[in-house]
Design a protein around this motif. Structure first.
Motif, PDB file in Angstrom:
ATOM      1  N   VAL A  79       0.837  -1.209   0.000  1.00 40.36           N
ATOM      2  CA  VAL A  79       0.000   0.000   0.000  1.00 40.36           C
ATOM      3  C   VAL A  79       0.872   1.259   0.000  1.00 40.36           C
ATOM      4  CG1 VAL A  79      -1.705   1.313   1.312  1.00 40.36           C
ATOM      5  CG2 VAL A  79      -1.940  -1.168   1.113  1.00 40.36           C
ATOM      6  N   ALA A  80       1.949   1.241   0.774  1.00 36.83           N
ATOM      7  CA  ALA A  80       2.861   2.390   0.794  1.00 36.83           C
ATOM      8  C   ALA A  80       3.460   2.619  -0.592  1.00 36.83           C
ATOM      9  CB  ALA A  80       3.967   2.168   1.824  1.00 36.83           C
ATOM     10  N   VAL A 116       6.052  -4.750  -6.312  1.00 42.02           N
ATOM     11  CA  VAL A 116       6.371  -6.047  -6.904  1.00 42.02           C
ATOM     12  C   VAL A 116       7.031  -6.970  -5.885  1.00 42.02           C
ATOM     13  CG1 VAL A 116       7.842  -7.196  -8.599  1.00 42.02           C
ATOM     14  CG2 VAL A 116       6.507  -5.201  -9.267  1.00 42.02           C
ATOM     15  N   LEU A 117       7.972  -6.432  -5.115  1.00 40.80           N
ATOM     16  CA  LEU A 117       8.655  -7.230  -4.106  1.00 40.80           C
ATOM     17  C   LEU A 117       7.682  -7.731  -3.045  1.00 40.80           C
ATOM     18  CD1 LEU A 117      11.302  -8.337  -3.090  1.00 40.80           C
ATOM     19  CD2 LEU A 117      11.779  -6.133  -2.012  1.00 40.80           C
ATOM     20  N   SER A 118       6.766  -6.879  -2.617  1.00 45.43           N
ATOM     21  CA  SER A 118       5.749  -7.295  -1.645  1.00 45.43           C
ATOM     22  C   SER A 118       4.876  -8.404  -2.210  1.00 45.43           C
ATOM     23  CB  SER A 118       4.875  -6.095  -1.260  1.00 45.43           C
ATOM     24  OG  SER A 118       5.636  -5.046  -0.723  1.00 45.43           O
ATOM     25  N   ALA A 119       4.445  -8.229  -3.457  1.00 47.03           N
ATOM     26  CA  ALA A 119       3.572  -9.220  -4.087  1.00 47.03           C
ATOM     27  C   ALA A 119       4.267 -10.561  -4.253  1.00 47.03           C
ATOM     28  CB  ALA A 119       3.106  -8.695  -5.445  1.00 47.03           C
ATOM     29  N   GLY A 182      -4.867  -3.461  -2.216  1.00 47.50           N
ATOM     30  CA  GLY A 182      -3.919  -4.054  -1.281  1.00 47.50           C
ATOM     31  C   GLY A 182      -4.427  -4.101   0.145  1.00 47.50           C
ATOM     32  N   LEU A 183      -5.384  -3.253   0.492  1.00 50.92           N
ATOM     33  CA  LEU A 183      -5.939  -3.264   1.853  1.00 50.92           C
ATOM     34  C   LEU A 183      -6.709  -4.547   2.152  1.00 50.92           C
ATOM     35  CD1 LEU A 183      -7.220   0.438   2.088  1.00 50.92           C
ATOM     36  CD2 LEU A 183      -5.172  -0.547   3.165  1.00 50.92           C
TER      37      LEU A 183
END
Length: 396
Positions: A79-80, A116-119, A182-183
């Motif tokens: 989200v950030a 992308v890294l978070s996903a 994303g929330l």
């Protein structure tokens, strides 16, 4: 209380929807930024600087961001990232000229990396084996859908409005939709892990590159695929503009590569089986990319460019999911975010260098030579990959 399967399904859909919006924006920029740069009178080398600037921060910060994702969890970092991307687009809208373009590109590159890294970290924890191949295949399909839609939207807007105008503002709104999606992430995706710098820092990633053949194979696939897609995405619109094609046609041809990737990615496990394994499927994919890229600069009509774009799409559609699966299965869970960050650092380093090198060669030798040398580079990486895969097979 949700069952693990239900929670995994919810997180997978939330990630895919969020990153689809992210990639719509990202792929709109592939058309918008070169067109805007040309409106500003940018030279080929200056255009290379503008296009490469998006990958500077990701190259420098990918591994540290991997540690942040591991500690904070995927939801908050995703989200950030959407909020940072929105800020970058607003800078490009408000501050006209090269300064706004480069400043916005810097922020957007960092935001795109973070999302992308978070996903990828979230998805890599959902399964293993063929099921993980399927997850990454479908995830990549969603992203390809965004990459198909983005250039079409950008081309249509530029044609309708007679220029870029308020397009960056429209993209900022799309980016916010990605943050809202994303929330919906829940469970493990909201939780971080107690990891140390020894598990996620530069030193451990350097050790993995030296000793882990699976990581080496993943990085080699990434370098070849991302170099090709970086060149294709950055300079195909410029090449098509030099052929005096309309903005709508440019959007269609840029989208064709993504559309091809999107169509084949749900069938990646079957394609790997039909090819005889991951090794054979990877080499086949790189052959498609090298032929499509090397011949692009000599194609002067829509039909030939469309065929070559399909070849690049076939190769790119296979290489990136394979790269992620190989890496996810080659490291421990605690090391996964950092290792994915290292992969993305290599990804962004190639994206940073490819437009600069291509722009320099373009200024000296034209599109034919530049695309041909790019195709040869992919062949050289494929040869290196064959050696690495042979070493990996011998160590099993």
């Amino acid at each position: 209380m949700k069952r693990p399967a239900d929670e995994a399904g919810q997180n997978f859909v939330a990630v895919c929807v969020s990153l689809t919006f992210c990639f719509i924006v990202y792929s709109m920029l592939l058309v918008t930024v070169p067109v805007y740069g040309l409106e500003l009178g940018a030279s080929p080398l200056m255009l290379g600087v503008i296009l490469s600037s998006q990958y500077l921060f990701p190259f420098l910060l990918a591994i540290p961001l991997g540690g942040v994702v591991a500690r904070r969890g995927g939801r908050i970092t995703l989200v950030a990232g959407a909020l940072v991307m929105t800020a970058g687009l607003l800078i490009m809208q408000v501050l006209s000229g090269y300064y706004g373009l480069i400043g916005g590109q810097l922020l957007i590159g960092l935001a795109h990396l973070q999302m992308v890294l978070s996903a990828q970290t979230i998805i890599s924890s959902l399964a293993t084996g063929p099921k993980l191949e399927g997850y990454f295949g479908w995830y990549s399909t969603w992203l390809s859908g965004g990459q198909v839609i983005g250039p079409l939207l950008a081309g249509a807007w530029i044609h309708w409005a007679g220029g870029v105008n308020n397009l960056f503002l429209v993209m900022a709104g799309i980016s916010l939709l990605g943050g809202l999606a994303g929330l919906a992430l829940a469970g493990d995706a909201t939780q971080g892990m107690a990891v140390t710098g020894k598990q996620t820092g530069f030193r451990v990633q350097a050790s993995l590159i030296r000793r882990n053949t699976g990581v080496q194979v993943s990085i080699a696939i990434t370098v070849a695929g991302m170099f090709a897609l970086g060149v294709y995405g950055s300079y195909l619109p410029v090449y098509l503009d030099s052929l005096e094609m309309s903005a709508v046609m440019i959007g269609v041809l840029v989208s064709l590569r993504s559309a091809t990737s999107m169509v084949i990615r749900p069938f990646i496990p079957r394609i790997i089986g039909a090819a005889g394994g991951r090794k054979q499927a990877t080499i086949l994919a790189l052959c498609f990319i090298s032929v499509g890229l090397a011949c692009m600069g000599f194609a002067g009509n829509v039909a030939a460019i469309a065929l070559l774009s399909i070849l690049v799409g076939l190769g790119g559609g296979l290489t990136q999911p394979l790269s992620m699966v190989v890496l996810a299965e080659s490291v421990e869970r605690e090391q996964r975010s950092g290792a994915l960050g290292m992969r993305l650092m290599a990804n962004r380093a190639v994206h940073f260098m490819a437009p600069l090198l291509f722009g320099a060669i373009l200024g000296l030798g034209g599109f034919g030579l530049s695309f041909a040398l790019s195709g040869i580079f992919v062949v050289l990486v494929a040869v290196l990959l064959l050696r690495l895969q042979s070493q990996q097979a011998a160590s099993l």
